[in-house]
Structures are given as structure tokens and as C-alpha cells.
Design a protein around this motif. Structure first.
Motif, PDB file in Angstrom:
ATOM      1  N   CYS A  56       0.828  -1.208   0.000  1.00 22.72           N
ATOM      2  CA  CYS A  56       0.000   0.000   0.000  1.00 22.72           C
ATOM      3  C   CYS A  56       0.861   1.257   0.000  1.00 22.72           C
ATOM      4  O   CYS A  56       0.483   2.273  -0.595  1.00 22.72           O
ATOM      5  N   TYR A  57       2.018   1.202   0.664  1.00 23.94           N
ATOM      6  CA  TYR A  57       2.879   2.382   0.726  1.00 23.94           C
ATOM      7  C   TYR A  57       3.393   2.742  -0.669  1.00 23.94           C
ATOM      8  O   TYR A  57       3.369   3.903  -1.075  1.00 23.94           O
ATOM      9  N   TYR A  58       3.875   1.743  -1.401  1.00 22.97           N
ATOM     10  CA  TYR A  58       4.466   2.020  -2.714  1.00 22.97           C
ATOM     11  C   TYR A  58       3.406   2.346  -3.763  1.00 22.97           C
ATOM     12  O   TYR A  58       3.726   2.929  -4.802  1.00 22.97           O
ATOM     13  N   ALA A  59       2.149   1.984  -3.497  1.00 22.98           N
ATOM     14  CA  ALA A  59       1.074   2.324  -4.429  1.00 22.98           C
ATOM     15  C   ALA A  59       0.452   3.680  -4.114  1.00 22.98           C
ATOM     16  O   ALA A  59      -0.270   4.233  -4.935  1.00 22.98           O
ATOM     17  N   CYS A  60       0.756   4.215  -2.930  1.00 22.29           N
ATOM     18  CA  CYS A  60       0.047   5.394  -2.430  1.00 22.29           C
ATOM     19  C   CYS A  60       0.565   6.690  -3.063  1.00 22.29           C
ATOM     20  O   CYS A  60       1.776   6.899  -3.197  1.00 22.29           O
ATOM     21  N   GLN A  61      -0.364   7.575  -3.415  1.00 22.23           N
ATOM     22  CA  GLN A  61      -0.005   8.884  -3.988  1.00 22.23           C
ATOM     23  C   GLN A  61       0.090   9.969  -2.918  1.00 22.23           C
ATOM     24  O   GLN A  61       0.396  11.122  -3.219  1.00 22.23           O
ATOM     25  N   TYR A  62      -0.162   9.585  -1.654  1.00 19.19           N
ATOM     26  CA  TYR A  62      -0.191  10.576  -0.579  1.00 19.19           C
ATOM     27  C   TYR A  62       0.951  10.405   0.420  1.00 19.19           C
ATOM     28  O   TYR A  62       0.886  10.941   1.532  1.00 19.19           O
ATOM     29  N   THR A  63       1.980   9.669   0.038  1.00 20.25           N
ATOM     30  CA  THR A  63       3.156   9.560   0.910  1.00 20.25           C
ATOM     31  C   THR A  63       3.978  10.846   0.808  1.00 20.25           C
ATOM     32  O   THR A  63       3.751  11.679  -0.075  1.00 20.25           O
ATOM     33  N   ALA A  64       4.932  11.026   1.731  1.00 16.50           N
ATOM     34  CA  ALA A  64       5.800  12.211   1.699  1.00 16.50           C
ATOM     35  C   ALA A  64       6.498  12.287   0.345  1.00 16.50           C
ATOM     36  O   ALA A  64       6.859  11.247  -0.234  1.00 16.50           O
ATOM     37  N   PRO A  65       6.593  13.483  -0.235  1.00 16.27           N
ATOM     38  CA  PRO A  65       6.420  14.815   0.380  1.00 16.27           C
ATOM     39  C   PRO A  65       5.005  15.393   0.302  1.00 16.27           C
ATOM     40  O   PRO A  65       4.837  16.605   0.478  1.00 16.27           O
TER      41      PRO A  65
END
Length: 359
Positions: A56-65
Motif C-alpha cells: 500500500c505504501y508504494y502504491a500510495c499517492q499521498y506519501t511524503a512529500p
């Protein structure tokens, strides 16, 4: 601290609930999307349902920055570790061993010392094989409490967990579904079945799933070896030592090999992973536990290989010391995650059953 961790995980879960891009990734997201608001118990359940595959982290568009700064695997990992520490009795031990590999190493040294002392002070009044060094009755007197007391602690902890996640009376169908998912390590394959992203960012891999299989089934084979030997001893009067083609030896050797190789591979895999996508404070404790569990398997194999040499008494004390340490630390190390994950899968099976009944 607990409130801060749960609040942050709740903030991220609410954003994920609005987005729903990762809906089919693993068991976490269907459970997450079934809610509109998240109680502390809901967050604790999601945290223990998460296997930290990181897809989910690598697919997410809302991770930092991005301003949302989502890192759901880390947030859930921190809540997960905190829940183990809160529910475990006594708590100070859990807070020490979950985060400090050095404390596990020190406990191992103490375990060695106790077993060396036992072999010298108690010894044996006669017997074959290992019983010539330490009598059967002495081994039972040492290891029966070391096995039963941690089980009591785990049962007490799981009762607290079950109350927090609003668990219901368990039906056999719930347990069957959970055991099947755990046996297949289904959540380490994620929703797409291609594996997880634990060790190499956005490249899918089945390595972590296969390594977990090796460790889990290696441990179960070692446990089966001891259980079968106990039945043979007390039920049929067949006493150790046993031959190579006996069930205790076949289970024990194959389990020891899987356990040693699996733990070695897991330690290497964790070196490749990004610590910031898990709980950084628990990294040392995780590595310490993995090395302890691997040492249990390795020392058992070495003892078997050199059991007929003059080194046997020292090797026996080392192996039994590692086993004693492992048993006593089970409620306070990463080993506890197996019990909590199974409980979380049972609770998730109940949720799915409730949904199907409503429909």
C-alpha cells in the motif's frame, strides 16, 4: 504515547478510507473500508491484521512529500507493537524485549548459565544419551514450568486483546478460516497474489512469504518432535535415545534445518528492508528474536551431529539453554505476533461472517 500512536494511525486510516485505491491489497483494507469511524479497538485490530507487506505504501499517492504524509505500514506497526506491550503480563518485560536485542542476548547468556549449573549440580543418576548428563525428571522439572507459564501469560494477553477488539464467541468455522489463511501466509501474497514489497521497494517478491513458511513449519516440526517423543515416552514406554528413522528424529532434524535456514534468510531480508516502513524502535528486538530462534534450530542440529563426542555435555547445555530462553521470552518477543495475528484473522473471519449474514 498509546493515544498518540492510535490517533496517528486513525488519521491515516480515515484518509485511506476516503481514497480506497488499495481496496483489494490485503485483509486490512476490506476491514478498514467496512467502517466509517474507528474506535481504538478497530485500530488495534487493523494493526494486528497488517502483515507489513508494504504494498500500500508504494502504491500510495499521498506519501511524503505530500502534505498528508501517509505511511500506513509504519503507523500500524507502531500500534501493533504497542498493543503487544500493553496486553502482555508483566508489561516491563515486554517493553524491554520487544525493542532491545541486547536484552535477548543477555537472557540467552543467563539461560546457558542456568543449564550449565543444572548439569553440574543436578546431573543424572544414570541413563542413556542426553539423560546421562541431565536426568529426564530434571529436564521435566525445568522445562514444564518454562513452557506452561508463558502459555498462561499469552492466554491472559489474548483475553485483553479480544476484549479491546470486541471479539465474539469463536465458532469452529471462524478458526478454520483463520488457520487456512495463516497456513498459506495468504496476506504476505497481498491481494494480487504476486507477493509483497518488503525487501525491494515496488518490486513484488514471494521471498518473505516462503521464508515465513520455512520458519513456521520448521518450528511446528520441532514442536511435533517433542510432542511425539513425549507420547512415546509416557504412552508407550519407549524411551530416548531414538534412532534416525524414528518420528522424533525425522521431525526434529527436518524442522531444525527449516528453522535455521529460514531464520538466517529472514535476518538477511530484514537488512535489505526499509526500517522507516516498519517500527524502527523494534528493529533490534526483531533481529535479536530471529537470531535466538535460529540458534535454537542450529544448536539442535550441531548437538545431533556431535552427540556421540566428548563435546556432547557442553552442547546439550547450550542447546537446552537456548530452548529455555526461547520459551521464557515467548510472550515478550516477536514470537507473540503469531498468536495475535491468528486472533486478528479469527476476528476478521467473524466480521466477514456477520456481513454475509446481513446480506
Amino acid at each position: 504515547m498509546q493515544t498518540d500512536l492510535i490517533q496517528e494511525a486513525r488519521r491515516q486510516a480515515e484518509i485511506c478510507n476516503a481514497c480506497r485505491y488499495c481496496e483489494g491489497y490485503c485483509s486490512v483494507f476490506p476491514s478498514l473500508h467496512a467502517e466509517r469511524a474507528f474506535s481504538d479497538g478497530d485500530i488495534t485490530q487493523l494493526a494486528n491484521l497488517c502483515h507489513n507487506c508494504r504494498g500500500c505504501y508504494y502504491a500510495c499517492q499521498y506519501t511524503a512529500p505530500h502534505a498528508f504524509d501517509l505511511n500506513l505500514p509504519k503507523a500500524l506497526a507502531e500500534v501493533r507493537r504497542d498493543s503487544w506491550e500493553r496486553f502482555t503480563w508483566p508489561q516491563p518485560l515486554a517493553r524491554r524485549f520487544h525493542t532491545h536485542g541486547g536484552a535477548i542476548a543477555l537472557a540467552l547468556v543467563v539461560g546457558f548459565a542456568l543449564l550449565f549449573w543444572a548439569t553440574r549440580a543436578i546431573g543424572s543418576s544414570g541413563g542413556e544419551g542426553f539423560y546421562a548428563v541431565l536426568s529426564h525428571n530434571a529436564m521435566v522439572a525445568i522445562f514444564a514450568p518454562a513452557f506452561l507459564l508463558p502459555l498462561f501469560s499469552i492466554a491472559f494477553s489474548l483475553r485483553r486483546y479480544w476484549a479491546e477488539v470486541n471479539g465474539k464467541p469463536i465458532q469452529m468455522s471462524d478458526l478454520t478460516v483463520a488457520l487456512k489463511r495463516a497456513g498459506k501466509m495468504q496476506d504476505l501474497a497481498a491481494g494480487h497474489g504476486e507477493g509483497c514489497n518488503f525487501e525491494d521497494e515496488d518490486r513484488f517478491s514471494q521471498a518473505r512469504r516462503h521464508i515465513h513458511h520455512a520458519i513456521m513449519y520448521g518450528f511446528l516440526l520441532c514442536f511435533a518432535s517433542t510432542s511425539v517423543a513425549t507420547v512415546m515416552h509416557y504412552g508407550f514406554g519407549l524411551h530416548a535415545p531414538y534412532g534416525f528413522w524414528s518420528l522424533p528424529k525425522l521431525f526434529g532434524i527436518s524442522g531444525g534445518v527449516l528453522l535455521t535456514l529460514g531464520c538466517g534468510a529472514m535476518a538477511l531480508l530484514k537488512q535489505k528492508s526499509d526500517r522507516d516502513l516498519g517500527d524502527p524502535s523494534a528493529w533490534g528486538g526483531d533481529i535479536g528474536f530471529i537470531l535466538l530462534l535460529g540458534f535454537v534450530g542450529l544448536s539442535g542440529l550441531v548437538l545431533y551431529a556431535l552427540g556421540s563426542t566428548p563435546l556432547m555435555p557442553a552442547l546439550l547445555a547450550i542447546h537446552l539453554g537456548s530452548v529455555l530462553t526461547f520459551f521464557l521470552l515467548t510472550p515478550y518477543t516477536k514470537m507473540a505476533h503469531g498468536f495475535y495475528r491468528l486472533a486478528a484473522l479469527v476476528r476478521d473471519a467473524q466480521r466477514k461472517r456477520d456481513v454475509s449474514m446481513v446480506r
